[in-house]
Write a protein that holds these residues in place. Structure first.
Motif, PDB file in Angstrom:
ATOM      1  N   SER A  18       0.937  -1.022   0.041  1.00 44.95           N
ATOM      2  CA  SER A  18      -0.096  -0.001  -0.105  1.00 44.95           C
ATOM      3  C   SER A  18       0.795   1.327  -0.133  1.00 44.95           C
ATOM      4  N   LEU A  19       2.002   1.128   0.727  1.00 41.90           N
ATOM      5  CA  LEU A  19       2.904   2.474   0.563  1.00 41.90           C
ATOM      6  C   LEU A  19       3.578   2.476  -0.942  1.00 41.90           C
ATOM      7  N   VAL A  20       3.795   1.424  -1.418  1.00 44.44           N
ATOM      8  CA  VAL A  20       4.423   1.466  -2.761  1.00 44.44           C
ATOM      9  C   VAL A  20       3.377   1.835  -3.824  1.00 44.44           C
ATOM     10  N   GLY A  21       2.147   1.528  -3.707  1.00 47.74           N
ATOM     11  CA  GLY A  21       1.081   1.684  -4.443  1.00 47.74           C
ATOM     12  C   GLY A  21       0.033   3.138  -4.294  1.00 47.74           C
ATOM     13  N   PHE A  22       0.697   3.998  -3.361  1.00 49.68           N
ATOM     14  CA  PHE A  22       0.010   5.253  -3.274  1.00 49.68           C
ATOM     15  C   PHE A  22      -0.028   5.959  -4.339  1.00 49.68           C
ATOM     16  N   CYS A  23       0.739   5.830  -5.257  1.00 47.33           N
ATOM     17  CA  CYS A  23       0.849   6.652  -6.368  1.00 47.33           C
ATOM     18  C   CYS A  23      -0.745   6.406  -7.208  1.00 47.33           C
ATOM     19  N   ILE A  24      -1.231   5.359  -7.284  1.00 50.31           N
ATOM     20  CA  ILE A  24      -2.520   5.066  -7.699  1.00 50.31           C
ATOM     21  C   ILE A  24      -3.279   4.863  -6.378  1.00 50.31           C
ATOM     22  N   PRO A  25      -4.055   6.298  -6.076  1.00 52.71           N
ATOM     23  CA  PRO A  25      -4.847   6.231  -4.718  1.00 52.71           C
ATOM     24  C   PRO A  25      -5.502   5.241  -4.417  1.00 52.71           C
ATOM     25  N   ILE A  26      -6.295   4.724  -5.374  1.00 52.97           N
ATOM     26  CA  ILE A  26      -7.385   3.613  -4.908  1.00 52.97           C
ATOM     27  C   ILE A  26      -6.769   2.276  -4.481  1.00 52.97           C
ATOM     28  N   VAL A  27      -5.635   2.260  -5.026  1.00 51.41           N
ATOM     29  CA  VAL A  27      -4.589   1.121  -4.574  1.00 51.41           C
ATOM     30  C   VAL A  27      -4.213   0.919  -3.477  1.00 51.41           C
ATOM     31  N   GLY A  28      -3.687   2.183  -3.013  1.00 51.60           N
ATOM     32  CA  GLY A  28      -3.000   2.065  -1.633  1.00 51.60           C
ATOM     33  C   GLY A  28      -4.106   2.201  -0.364  1.00 51.60           C
ATOM     34  N   ILE A  29      -5.137   2.938  -0.796  1.00 46.24           N
ATOM     35  CA  ILE A  29      -6.330   3.052  -0.098  1.00 46.24           C
ATOM     36  C   ILE A  29      -7.026   1.451   0.340  1.00 46.24           C
ATOM     37  N   ILE A  30      -7.212   0.792  -0.754  1.00 46.74           N
ATOM     38  CA  ILE A  30      -7.748  -0.550  -0.849  1.00 46.74           C
ATOM     39  C   ILE A  30      -6.705  -1.571   0.013  1.00 46.74           C
ATOM     40  N   LEU A  31      -5.628  -1.561  -0.450  1.00 48.72           N
ATOM     41  CA  LEU A  31      -4.399  -2.294   0.264  1.00 48.72           C
ATOM     42  C   LEU A  31      -4.526  -1.951   1.897  1.00 48.72           C
ATOM     43  N   GLY A  32      -4.522  -0.610   2.018  1.00 53.14           N
ATOM     44  CA  GLY A  32      -4.340  -0.191   3.248  1.00 53.14           C
ATOM     45  C   GLY A  32      -5.293  -0.695   4.423  1.00 53.14           C
ATOM     46  N   ILE A  33      -6.658  -0.662   3.709  1.00 52.74           N
ATOM     47  CA  ILE A  33      -7.782  -1.451   4.587  1.00 52.74           C
ATOM     48  C   ILE A  33      -7.669  -2.595   4.760  1.00 52.74           C
ATOM     49  N   ILE A  34      -7.544  -3.474   3.705  1.00 49.64           N
ATOM     50  CA  ILE A  34      -6.953  -4.933   4.051  1.00 49.64           C
ATOM     51  C   ILE A  34      -6.069  -5.263   4.860  1.00 49.64           C
ATOM     52  N   ALA A  35      -4.907  -4.540   4.800  1.00 53.51           N
ATOM     53  CA  ALA A  35      -3.934  -4.784   5.666  1.00 53.51           C
ATOM     54  C   ALA A  35      -4.339  -4.308   7.402  1.00 53.51           C
ATOM     55  N   ILE A  36      -5.205  -3.360   7.464  1.00 55.48           N
ATOM     56  CA  ILE A  36      -5.600  -3.269   8.777  1.00 55.48           C
ATOM     57  C   ILE A  36      -6.515  -4.271   9.429  1.00 55.48           C
ATOM     58  N   VAL A  37      -7.312  -4.628   8.226  1.00 53.00           N
ATOM     59  CA  VAL A  37      -8.199  -5.720   8.553  1.00 53.00           C
ATOM     60  C   VAL A  37      -7.460  -7.149   9.063  1.00 53.00           C
ATOM     61  N   MET A  38      -6.455  -7.227   8.232  1.00 54.20           N
ATOM     62  CA  MET A  38      -5.782  -8.654   8.562  1.00 54.20           C
ATOM     63  C   MET A  38      -5.011  -8.441   9.803  1.00 54.20           C
ATOM     64  N   SER A  39      -4.542  -7.200  10.097  1.00 53.34           N
ATOM     65  CA  SER A  39      -3.841  -6.979  11.296  1.00 53.34           C
ATOM     66  C   SER A  39      -4.595  -7.052  12.606  1.00 53.34           C
ATOM     67  N   MET A  40      -5.885  -6.798  12.475  1.00 53.62           N
ATOM     68  CA  MET A  40      -6.920  -6.743  13.558  1.00 53.62           C
ATOM     69  C   MET A  40      -7.262  -8.184  13.533  1.00 53.62           C
ATOM     70  N   LEU A  41      -7.456  -9.060  12.406  1.00 51.27           N
ATOM     71  CA  LEU A  41      -7.727 -10.442  12.577  1.00 51.27           C
ATOM     72  C   LEU A  41      -6.546 -11.303  13.267  1.00 51.27           C
ATOM     73  N   ALA A  42      -5.733 -10.840  13.088  1.00 48.24           N
ATOM     74  CA  ALA A  42      -4.230 -11.433  13.621  1.00 48.24           C
ATOM     75  C   ALA A  42      -4.442 -11.233  15.041  1.00 48.24           C
TER      76      ALA A  42
END
Length: 88
Positions: A18-42
């Motif tokens: 998500s940090l690398v993909g922030f140049c395409i904003p929707i990619v950074g936002i979606i992957l960031g949300i998924i990362a947070i969800v996976m982190s909370m599940l862990a």
């Protein structure tokens, strides 16, 4: 134990992407949300290590950078002649 660590690792990897993909904003936002969800599940499964925390932090940073980039792109687009070309 492997399943718990897998979700933390997935959160970390998605946060980095998500940090690398922030140049395409929707990619950074979606992957960031998924990362947070996976982190909370862990975290729910009892993983409180560095991978889980790093995934959470990188996901948040990826979302913020994605939103900032989206705003920057919008401002550049509005201030450019592109809007005039569309109008005629």
């Amino acid at each position: 134990m492997e399943q718990k660590n897998g979700k933390a690792t997935a959160a970390l990897v998605l946060g980095i992407i998500s940090l690398v993909g922030f140049c395409i904003p929707i990619v950074g936002i979606i992957l960031g949300i998924i990362a947070i969800v996976m982190s909370m599940l862990a975290k729910k499964e009892g993983v409180t290590g560095g991978k889980q925390t790093a995934g959470l932090i990188l996901g948040i940073i990826g979302i913020v950078l994605g939103i900032v980039m989206w705003i920057v792109n919008a401002v550049i687009l509005v201030n450019s002649n592109f809007m005039d070309m569309l109008g005629g």
